[in-house]
Write an enzyme that holds these catalytic residues in place. Structure first.
Site, short mmCIF file in Angstrom:
data_model
loop_
_atom_site.label_atom_id
_atom_site.label_comp_id
_atom_site.label_asym_id
_atom_site.label_seq_id
_atom_site.Cartn_x
_atom_site.Cartn_y
_atom_site.Cartn_z
N GLU A 79 70.63 1.83 3.22
CA GLU A 79 70.13 1.96 1.99
C GLU A 79 71.41 2.34 1.11
O GLU A 79 72.05 3.27 1.40
CB GLU A 79 69.31 3.03 1.85
N ASN A 119 82.06 4.25 5.41
CA ASN A 119 82.87 3.80 4.00
C ASN A 119 81.70 3.90 2.81
O ASN A 119 81.93 4.46 2.01
CB ASN A 119 83.65 2.45 4.14
N THR A 121 78.84 4.95 3.04
CA THR A 121 78.23 6.35 2.95
C THR A 121 79.03 7.17 1.64
O THR A 121 78.88 8.10 1.04
CB THR A 121 77.98 6.94 4.07
N ILE A 142 82.11 3.21 14.65
CA ILE A 142 83.02 2.58 15.77
C ILE A 142 84.10 1.78 15.26
O ILE A 142 85.09 1.60 16.09
CB ILE A 142 81.96 1.81 16.65
N ASP A 143 84.21 1.58 13.75
CA ASP A 143 85.17 0.77 13.24
C ASP A 143 86.49 1.58 13.13
O ASP A 143 87.61 0.82 13.09
CB ASP A 143 84.72 0.24 12.12
N ARG A 282 85.23 -19.35 27.99
CA ARG A 282 83.78 -18.94 27.90
C ARG A 282 84.05 -17.76 26.76
O ARG A 282 84.98 -17.22 26.65
CB ARG A 282 83.68 -18.23 29.27
N ARG A 291 77.55 0.18 20.27
CA ARG A 291 76.99 1.16 19.52
C ARG A 291 76.08 2.21 20.08
O ARG A 291 75.56 3.12 19.59
CB ARG A 291 76.51 0.54 17.93
O1 F6P Z 1 80.14 -0.45 10.85
C1 F6P Z 1 79.81 -0.88 12.27
C2 F6P Z 1 79.29 -2.13 12.56
O2 F6P Z 1 79.02 -2.08 14.04
C3 F6P Z 1 80.59 -3.05 12.49
O3 F6P Z 1 81.35 -3.03 13.46
C4 F6P Z 1 79.50 -4.32 12.38
O4 F6P Z 1 80.25 -5.36 11.57
C5 F6P Z 1 78.53 -4.03 11.70
O5 F6P Z 1 78.40 -2.46 11.84
C6 F6P Z 1 77.24 -4.55 12.20
O6 F6P Z 1 75.95 -4.27 11.36
P1 F6P Z 1 74.48 -4.34 11.66
O7 F6P Z 1 74.13 -3.40 12.86
O8 F6P Z 1 73.84 -3.98 10.36
O9 F6P Z 1 74.32 -5.73 12.48
#
Ligand code: F6P
Length: 365
Positions: A79, A119, A121, A142-143, A282, A291
């Site tokens: 959001e 970012n 947020t 995680i980025d 592959r 995540r």
């Molecule tokens: O910002 C974290 C992240 O996992 C990014 O690495 C990825 O691009 C995005 O969120 C994926 O978002 P969602 O969970 O909304 O698919």
């Protein structure tokens, strides 16, 4: 100990989840409650919960026993109460979303709002600060792409997961003499691909900050074959760009993706390598695995340090800041210094150089 500047604060998690969110909630809450006797209001599902007034007073059992748990006990959402240009989003029940937030902030009796996010947020946090709210941010993702902090929590855990996946691909690549492409997350930054790529011994690492040429990649694969290494691992960031793509505008890039009808970067790369070399390839897209699950010990420690530092800021009434890692110290940076900026991998980053020194190809030679 003097009187705490904060009596009651709200806490929410916003944006994509990551390992370590619960460890950070626990860190803030245990220190704020145990040391400073503050009231803690848990807000559900990020800013959506604050807009809708979905919140509850937290008790110690809420924030105990959650150190190792993945995800977020508060729930999260993407959001965004403000539009891209900072304007307020459309009204809900006659009010704009930021107005609803301000009203609920008052109703809940908050002295400050603690936000755990990335970012987007922190951009929102800064806009809410401009609207007169007290806000403190904790950098999670995680980025690892939040400006002003050396590392975010969540990154280390995701790096471990990606590294393990690369390790597993090595053995099967070796058995079949294949080129294995593994696509990792990272949004527009290459941190996760770079770190997991080096840790997992990727032969080619492709990151958005260093646009690649397919010739450079194929030459490297063939050189390896000639050197008696008939398999290769390519670690590609989801946001990696070819030299041609890097020249396009964001809109044209989107159009191209749609036209090519390719699910993601890993598959696009496979198509290009197939066309240019005929090698057997592959693709693995690691996706949301990165995540999930328990935070790594490093992230547990970082999240706990960030959390207790945030509690200290609450106690002192030092609002409008994001806690950050600088060297081995936790510092506080003004939100306006952070908001709207992305931390990308510098092309001369020490790990890029280290990787080049051991012969890793970035697709640019
Ligand atoms: O910002 C974290 C992240 O996992 C990014 O690495 C990825 O691009 C995005 O969120 C994926 O978002 P969602 O969970 O909304 O698919």
């Amino acid at each position: 100990m003097g009187k705490s500047a904060t009596r009651t604060f709200g806490i929410l998690t916003s944006g994509g989840d990551c390992p370590g969110l619960n460890a950070a909630i626990r860190g803030v809450a245990k220190a704020a409650y145990g040391m400073y006797d503050m009231n803690i209001v848990g807000i559900s599902d990020g800013f959506r919960g604050l807009i809708d007034g979905e919140a509850h007073l937290m008790i110690p059992s809420d924030f105990s026993g959650i150190l190792t748990r993945g995800g977020t006990i508060l729930g999260t959402s993407r959001e965004k109460p403000f539009k891209k240009n900072g304007a307020m989003t459309d009204s809900t029940e006659g009010r704009s979303k930021p107005e609803a937030i301000k009203e609920n902030y008052r109703k809940l009796g908050l002295d400050c709002l603690v936000v755990l996010g990335g970012n987007g947020t922190h951009k929102t946090a800064n806009l809410l600060k401009q609207e007169g709210l007290n806000v403190i941010g904790l950098p999670k993702t995680i980025d690892n792409d939040i400006y002003g902090t050396y590392m975010t929590f969540g990154f280390h855990s995701a790096m471990e997961i990606a590294t393990e996946a690369i390790d597993r691909l090595h053995t099967t690549a070796d058995s079949h003499n294949r080129v294995m492409i593994i696509e990792v997350m990272g949004h527009r930054a290459g941190w996760l691909a770079l770190y997991s790529g080096v840790a997992g011994g990727g032969d080619i690492i492709l990151i958005p900050e260093i646009p690649y040429s397919i010739d450079s990649i194929v030459n490297h694969l063939m050189r390896r074959e000639r050197d008696g290494k008939p398999f290769s691992i390519i670690v590609v960031a989801e946001g990696a760009l070819s030299r041609e793509e890097a020249k396009l505008s964001k809109e044209d890039r989107k159009k191209k993706l749609k036209k090519d009808n390719i699910p993601s970067k890993g598959y696009a790369l496979k198509r290009e390598i197939d066309k240019a070399s005929g090698m057997e390839t592959r693709v693995t897209v690691l996706g949301h695995q990165q995540r999930g699950g328990a935070p790594s010990p490093f992230d547990r420690i970082l999240a706990t340090r960030f959390g207790t530092a945030a509690a200290e800021l609450l106690y002192q009434g030092k609002y409008g800041k994001m806690v950050a890692l600088e060297g081995n110290k936790i510092v506080a940076k003004p939100l306006e210094e952070i908001a709207g900026k992305l931390k990308l991998v510098p092309t001369d980053h020490f790990l890029v150089q280290t990787a080049r020194n051991i012969g890793t190809c970035f697709g640019d030679d």
